[in-house]
Design an enzyme around this catalytic site. Structure first.
Site, PDB file in Angstrom:
ATOM      1  N   ASP A 153       0.829  -1.195   0.000  1.00 31.79           N
ATOM      2  CA  ASP A 153       0.000   0.000   0.000  1.00 31.79           C
ATOM      3  C   ASP A 153       0.873   1.258   0.000  1.00 31.79           C
ATOM      4  O   ASP A 153       1.987   1.243  -0.530  1.00 31.79           O
ATOM      5  CB  ASP A 153      -0.934  -0.024   1.212  1.00 31.79           C
ATOM      6  CG  ASP A 153      -2.300   0.553   0.897  1.00 31.79           C
ATOM      7  OD1 ASP A 153      -2.402   1.779   0.708  1.00 31.79           O
ATOM      8  OD2 ASP A 153      -3.279  -0.219   0.840  1.00 31.79           O
ATOM      9  N   ASN A 198     -13.185  -0.383  -7.697  1.00 34.28           N
ATOM     10  CA  ASN A 198     -14.308   0.538  -7.492  1.00 34.28           C
ATOM     11  C   ASN A 198     -14.886   1.034  -8.808  1.00 34.28           C
ATOM     12  O   ASN A 198     -15.322   2.172  -8.910  1.00 34.28           O
ATOM     13  CB  ASN A 198     -13.840   1.744  -6.663  1.00 34.28           C
ATOM     14  CG  ASN A 198     -13.454   1.365  -5.252  1.00 34.28           C
ATOM     15  OD1 ASN A 198     -13.724   0.257  -4.801  1.00 34.28           O
ATOM     16  ND2 ASN A 198     -12.818   2.283  -4.542  1.00 34.28           N
TER      17      ASN A 198
END
Length: 606
Positions: A186, A310
């Site tokens: 990340d 998304n």
């Protein structure tokens, strides 16, 4: 007139309507063009760029981004590419590449047989013909999968999302993920009152010009969901787990394919038990280098959990590496178990469902990277993914499990929300039920999608779905002889790529099923099941399939019903519209013919 006489009259009218409709349908079936037999339902139709289709054997090795760039940009422009090799090691492949000309090898990988190179764009044409080259992929951008940032929140010891996934019970049993290493790929991880430095046992930045600290907030938030703990204030899913901070995304939450592959490579080499990836890109290519790396990590004994993305609610939007065939791909749900529009949906280009499982991903409370005692809310499949990573850590801390065993257990015990399988996969993750199944000692078996529903809107229907079958580790030959049996009316409509027998012990099997409903199929509905049958004859998993036949025959069925209902009324309305439409077409055709008919010839009568 008495009620019985009215009923008889209505039934008489209905039979007349049915007869007229049969005649009408017969006429229409002869005059209207037929739907192509390879037509697929919109729900599983994947729309990709025309550039993604290979132009020939040579260019089939070059991904569509590079092909597009080659058509539009300067061939001498230097670009970064990842070359995947076949039949040679990464080191040997890199040496062979350098002999082709102006090629700089930037890095080689062990998780895939491949290398990151910099070369003129046009050099891809020289690289592709080499028999040791499997594919050439542009070093594309990847990004985080959060849609909402930094909404201040008040922490609660057991927030609803932890209870929603069944983790609270495991905590009460003393199972908290102790000793399990979870690699977080990340933006970095910052320390926090709920995440002391002792929990972050390894840190490395793969981002040029940035250190290991989180300059974005996304990575710290994800890490807190997995392993955060502050007594009386905050609890993550697996508060006893240890974290590997592998930074692959910059302060803007962006990175590259190379960093993603390198991050997976680094996590495996550092002994991670779980890899949590809340980033990716919409690629629509399940054999992409990132997907290959994820698959190979699973085969190496590391559970890979990746966000679906998304890009929902459109179909065919699952991101890499989430679309990897072996990885656990996670979609999002709200606190009330509703799938938000942003959560990406399947199918994948190879007709798999894509999404494996769901977890909470809306307004999730976790750690604030800029305030060591602060908490914020974020939303996205980025937040759903660490919930599942934490559940995996809980299960691994209590028993020795292979990646396939963990995945099969999560799939088999997920809570079916009754939604589209391409959106929900097997359903909402259930840590408690997965623990109970694994504790029973019975090897888990799962199949996805667990159910399948079809509706024929035209005169015929043809749909293909690639079923994912996962078996856990059996201590004997329990899953060594598994076959597929089709039952019910669906048996005459379905064709399977294989019916076995398979060795399903600790592995994945993919079976393509094509369901074809011809225009002359007379039944208004069809149903049945696909069953996995073990060698001893027991059914160990099954899929229910149901649907409706051609629309006209469904109308016939509804109109033939003795009782009145909403659906019968709708059928009658549709019938009236059809008759009116045909009458209008005939009327217009007659008028057109009269207007344009040639004049009658005048002559002498003989």
């Amino acid at each position: 007139m008495e009620k019985t006489e009215v009923t008889k009259l209505n039934n008489s009218h209905r039979k007349t309507i049915i007869l007229l409709l049969v005649v009408l349908f017969s006429i229409l079936s002869l005059t209207l063009p037929q739907t192509p037999t390879n037509q697929q339902l919109p729900v599983i139709l994947t729309v990709t760029s025309s550039m993604s289709q290979p132009k020939g054997n040579l260019l089939s090795k070059i991904d569509y981004r590079l092909q597009s760039m080659m058509d539009e940009e300067d061939p001498n422009q230097k670009v970064e590419m990842i070359v995947v090799f076949q039949g040679v090691s990464s080191t040997r492949g890199a040496e062979l590449l350098k002999s082709l000309g102006d090629i700089t090898v930037l890095e080689t990988y062990s998780i895939i047989s491949g290398a990151l190179i910099e070369a003129p764009l046009g050099m891809a044409i020289n690289i592709a013909p080499q028999n040791y080259v499997k594919s050439i992929t542009y070093n594309y951008k990847v990004k985080i999968h959060s849609t909402l940032h930094t909404l201040q929140a008040t922490a609660t010891t057991y927030s609803a999302n932890i209870e929603q996934i069944g983790a609270t019970r495991l905590h009460q049993l003393g199972i908290n993920g102790t000793g399990i290493k979870v690699a977080v790929l990340d933006t970095g991880i910052n320390t926090h009152e709920a995440l002391p430095a002792t929990k972050i046992i390894y840190s490395k930045s793969l981002v040029p010009g940035e250190g290991i600290e989180d300059l974005n907030g996304h990575g710290t938030h994800v890490a807190g969901i997995i392993a955060g703990y502050c007594e009386g204030k905050y609890v993550g899913v697996a508060p006893g787990a240890l974290l590997l901070n592998i930074k692959i995304l910059n302060k803007n939450g962006e990175g590259n394919l190379s960093g993603l592959v390198d991050g997976i490579n680094e996590a495996v080499s550092q002994g991670a038990n779980v890899i949590s990836i809340s980033a990716g890109a919409l690629i629509n290519k399940p054999d992409d280098p990132a997907c290959q790396a994820a698959n190979n990590a699973m085969l190496a004994g590391v559970v890979v959990v990746a966000a679906a993305g998304n890009e929902g609610p459109d179909s065919g939007t699952v991101n890499a590496p989430g679309e990897a065939a072996l990885a656990i791909c996670v979609g999002a749900v709200t606190s009330s178990n509703v799938i938000p529009d942003f959560s990406s949906r399947g199918p994948t280009p190879d007709n798999r469902v894509g999404v494996t499982i769901l977890a909470p991903g809306v307004n999730i409370v976790s750690l604030d990277y800029s305030n060591s005692s602060g908490y914020v809310r974020m939303s996205g499949t980025s937040q759903a993914t660490p919930h599942v990573s934490g559940v995996v850590a809980l299960l691994l801390s209590n028993m020795s499990l292979t990646p396939s065993t963990v995945k099969a257990a999560l799939m088999a015990t997920a809570v079916d929300l009754g939604d589209d399988p391409y959106a929900q996969g097997c359903g909402l993750v259930n840590a408690s039920a997965a623990y109970d199944l694994l504790s029973s000692g019975k090897p888990p078996v799962a199949i996805s999608p667990p159910r399948f529903e079809l509706t024929s809107f035209g005169s015929e229907l043809s749909v293909t779905v690639n079923f994912t079958i996962v078996g856990g580790l059996a201590r004997d030959d329990y899953l060594s002889n598994v076959s597929i049996k089709v039952e019910g009316g669906i048996s005459s409509l379905i064709t399977l790529s294989s019916t076995g027998p398979f060795n399903l012990n600790d592995t994945h099997v993919f079976v393509a099923a094509t369901i074809y409903v011809p225009s002359y199929y007379m039944a208004p509905f069809f149903s049945g099941s696909i069953k996995l049958v073990n060698g001893d004859g027991t059914v160990i998993a099954s899929v229910t399939i149901q649907g409706t036949g051609p629309t006209m025959f469904l109308l016939l069925y509804l109109l033939s019903q003795e009782t009145s209902s909403f659906y019968v009324t709708v059928a009658e309305v549709i019938f009236v519209c059809l008759v009116a439409g045909v009458a209008l077409i005939v009327s217009l055709a007659v008028r057109y013919r009269r207007r344009h008919a040639p004049p009658k010839e005048e002559g002498f009568m003989p």
